[in-house]
Design a protein around this motif. Sequence first.
Motif, PDB file in Angstrom:
ATOM      1  N   GLY A   1       3.814 -17.975 -10.837  1.00 29.69           N
ATOM      2  CA  GLY A   1       3.394 -17.645 -10.168  1.00 29.69           C
ATOM      3  C   GLY A   1       3.801 -15.819  -9.772  1.00 29.69           C
ATOM      4  N   LEU A   2       2.970 -15.110  -8.862  1.00 30.17           N
ATOM      5  CA  LEU A   2       2.920 -13.995  -8.351  1.00 30.17           C
ATOM      6  C   LEU A   2       3.618 -13.812  -6.785  1.00 30.17           C
ATOM      7  N   HIS A   3       4.332 -13.387  -7.058  1.00 33.59           N
ATOM      8  CA  HIS A   3       6.068 -13.394  -5.508  1.00 33.59           C
ATOM      9  C   HIS A   3       5.611 -12.157  -4.382  1.00 33.59           C
ATOM     10  N   HIS A   4       5.629 -12.403  -3.314  1.00 36.40           N
ATOM     11  CA  HIS A   4       6.438 -10.673  -2.274  1.00 36.40           C
ATOM     12  C   HIS A   4       5.136  -9.608  -2.726  1.00 36.40           C
ATOM     13  N   ILE A   5       3.788 -10.379  -2.522  1.00 40.25           N
ATOM     14  CA  ILE A   5       2.097  -9.965  -2.663  1.00 40.25           C
ATOM     15  C   ILE A   5       2.784  -8.422  -2.478  1.00 40.25           C
ATOM     16  N   HIS A   6       2.883  -7.103  -1.904  1.00 38.24           N
ATOM     17  CA  HIS A   6       1.991  -6.405  -1.561  1.00 38.24           C
ATOM     18  C   HIS A   6       0.812  -4.677  -2.042  1.00 38.24           C
ATOM     19  N   GLU A   7       0.057  -5.522  -1.237  1.00 33.16           N
ATOM     20  CA  GLU A   7      -1.219  -4.269  -0.778  1.00 33.16           C
ATOM     21  C   GLU A   7      -1.033  -2.795  -0.483  1.00 33.16           C
ATOM     22  N   HIS A   8      -1.524  -1.692  -1.711  1.00 35.20           N
ATOM     23  CA  HIS A   8      -1.014  -0.119  -0.896  1.00 35.20           C
ATOM     24  C   HIS A   8      -2.096   0.415  -1.422  1.00 35.20           C
ATOM     25  N   HIS A   9      -2.208   1.369  -1.050  1.00 36.79           N
ATOM     26  CA  HIS A   9      -3.690   2.339  -1.507  1.00 36.79           C
ATOM     27  C   HIS A   9      -3.345   2.497  -2.499  1.00 36.79           C
ATOM     28  N   THR A  10      -2.690   2.654  -3.488  1.00 43.45           N
ATOM     29  CA  THR A  10      -2.691   3.247  -4.500  1.00 43.45           C
ATOM     30  C   THR A  10      -2.264   1.985  -5.297  1.00 43.45           C
ATOM     31  N   GLY A  11      -2.054   0.939  -4.771  1.00 49.32           N
ATOM     32  CA  GLY A  11      -2.356   0.042  -6.196  1.00 49.32           C
ATOM     33  C   GLY A  11      -1.504  -1.245  -5.624  1.00 49.32           C
ATOM     34  N   GLY A  12      -1.374  -2.171  -5.429  1.00 49.54           N
ATOM     35  CA  GLY A  12      -0.062  -3.567  -5.260  1.00 49.54           C
ATOM     36  C   GLY A  12       0.614  -3.306  -5.590  1.00 49.54           C
ATOM     37  N   ASP A  13       1.998  -4.653  -5.624  1.00 49.42           N
ATOM     38  CA  ASP A  13       3.099  -4.885  -6.069  1.00 49.42           C
ATOM     39  C   ASP A  13       2.708  -6.429  -5.997  1.00 49.42           C
ATOM     40  N   ALA A  14       4.264  -6.758  -6.866  1.00 53.02           N
ATOM     41  CA  ALA A  14       4.101  -8.268  -6.409  1.00 53.02           C
ATOM     42  C   ALA A  14       4.683  -8.619  -7.332  1.00 53.02           C
ATOM     43  N   GLU A  15       6.174  -9.249  -7.508  1.00 58.23           N
ATOM     44  CA  GLU A  15       6.611  -9.923  -8.692  1.00 58.23           C
ATOM     45  C   GLU A  15       6.276 -11.663  -9.554  1.00 58.23           C
TER      46      GLU A  15
ATOM     47  N   ASP B   1      -8.059  -8.518 -10.612  1.00 58.60           N
ATOM     48  CA  ASP B   1      -8.395  -9.323  -9.676  1.00 58.60           C
ATOM     49  C   ASP B   1      -7.686  -8.544  -8.517  1.00 58.60           C
ATOM     50  N   LEU B   2      -6.898  -8.546  -8.245  1.00 59.66           N
ATOM     51  CA  LEU B   2      -5.709  -8.208  -7.504  1.00 59.66           C
ATOM     52  C   LEU B   2      -5.808  -6.724  -7.257  1.00 59.66           C
ATOM     53  N   GLY B   3      -5.798  -5.616  -8.599  1.00 57.72           N
ATOM     54  CA  GLY B   3      -5.855  -4.868  -8.381  1.00 57.72           C
ATOM     55  C   GLY B   3      -3.892  -4.409  -8.350  1.00 57.72           C
ATOM     56  N   LEU B   4      -3.263  -4.504  -8.965  1.00 56.14           N
ATOM     57  CA  LEU B   4      -2.525  -4.108  -8.540  1.00 56.14           C
ATOM     58  C   LEU B   4      -1.517  -3.713  -9.642  1.00 56.14           C
ATOM     59  N   ALA B   5      -1.009  -2.173  -9.236  1.00 50.91           N
ATOM     60  CA  ALA B   5      -0.218  -1.102  -9.733  1.00 50.91           C
ATOM     61  C   ALA B   5       1.111  -1.053 -10.391  1.00 50.91           C
ATOM     62  N   ARG B   6       1.910  -2.914 -10.234  1.00 47.28           N
ATOM     63  CA  ARG B   6       3.352  -2.908 -11.303  1.00 47.28           C
ATOM     64  C   ARG B   6       3.590  -3.820 -10.791  1.00 47.28           C
ATOM     65  N   ILE B   7       3.673  -4.871 -11.618  1.00 50.10           N
ATOM     66  CA  ILE B   7       5.000  -6.681 -11.727  1.00 50.10           C
ATOM     67  C   ILE B   7       5.959  -6.478 -11.886  1.00 50.10           C
ATOM     68  N   GLY B   8       7.158  -7.158 -10.895  1.00 46.39           N
ATOM     69  CA  GLY B   8       7.937  -7.137 -10.898  1.00 46.39           C
ATOM     70  C   GLY B   8       8.595  -8.601 -11.831  1.00 46.39           C
ATOM     71  N   TRP B   9      10.183  -8.401 -12.506  1.00 46.72           N
ATOM     72  CA  TRP B   9      10.679  -9.174 -12.926  1.00 46.72           C
ATOM     73  C   TRP B   9      12.319  -8.858 -12.924  1.00 46.72           C
ATOM     74  N   ARG B  10      12.552 -10.122 -12.511  1.00 48.47           N
ATOM     75  CA  ARG B  10      14.317 -10.092 -11.578  1.00 48.47           C
ATOM     76  C   ARG B  10      14.473 -11.700 -12.077  1.00 48.47           C
ATOM     77  N   ALA B  11      15.715 -11.582 -12.625  1.00 53.81           N
ATOM     78  CA  ALA B  11      16.411 -13.352 -13.589  1.00 53.81           C
ATOM     79  C   ALA B  11      18.357 -12.803 -13.040  1.00 53.81           C
TER      80      ALA B  11
END
Length: 187
Positions: A80-94, A123-133
């Motif tokens: 899944g996509l976690h911690h979804i944040h919307e922003h006028h410059t495109g959202g981000d999630a993890e 579909d969500l218009g994200l600009a960035r998706i992060g990954w961490r481990a």
Amino acid sequence: MEPVILTTERLVLRTPDASDVAAITTACQDPEIPRWTTVPSPYTREHGEGYVRLIGEWWADGSQTIWCAYRDGELVASIGLHHIHEHHTGGDAELGYWVAAPARGHGFLVEAARAVIDWGFEDLGLARIGWRAVAGNIASARSARALGFRYEGLGRSALTSDRGRDDGWFGGLLATDDRTPVEWPTL
């Protein structure tokens, strides 16, 4: 937000319901899942029921979009996509995921993740998706690299879970990236 179903060549990704709790609970008995994720250990049926309930709540409030991936009706992963944040410059999630032990090594995670990433960007218009481990989680890092994520560094004691603090590896994927795998210093 209403849950959506994603399909790939071999998989169906859908939000889990009460009928999936037993399979989720069984999958999370594998010690590798709590070793590398925030999944509780020991994992009980009540944890599975809570996870299914929370997924519904997260979809409803738009904070997280989580699916279970199935091949021929068998649970292979949760992603899944976690911690979804919307922003006028495109959202981000993890991007976050775990894979059931019998399903590892067949490319299901990368296949499912491509569908989730495409959906997030388109579909969500994200600009960035992060990954961490957790540092040392080679399998997760290999999957992220195969998906086109760029390694962005090590965070000392940056990840927290019930076991305490762990060093973390971090990566990112931009909507504008071509997704061709690049070298990672950790692999």
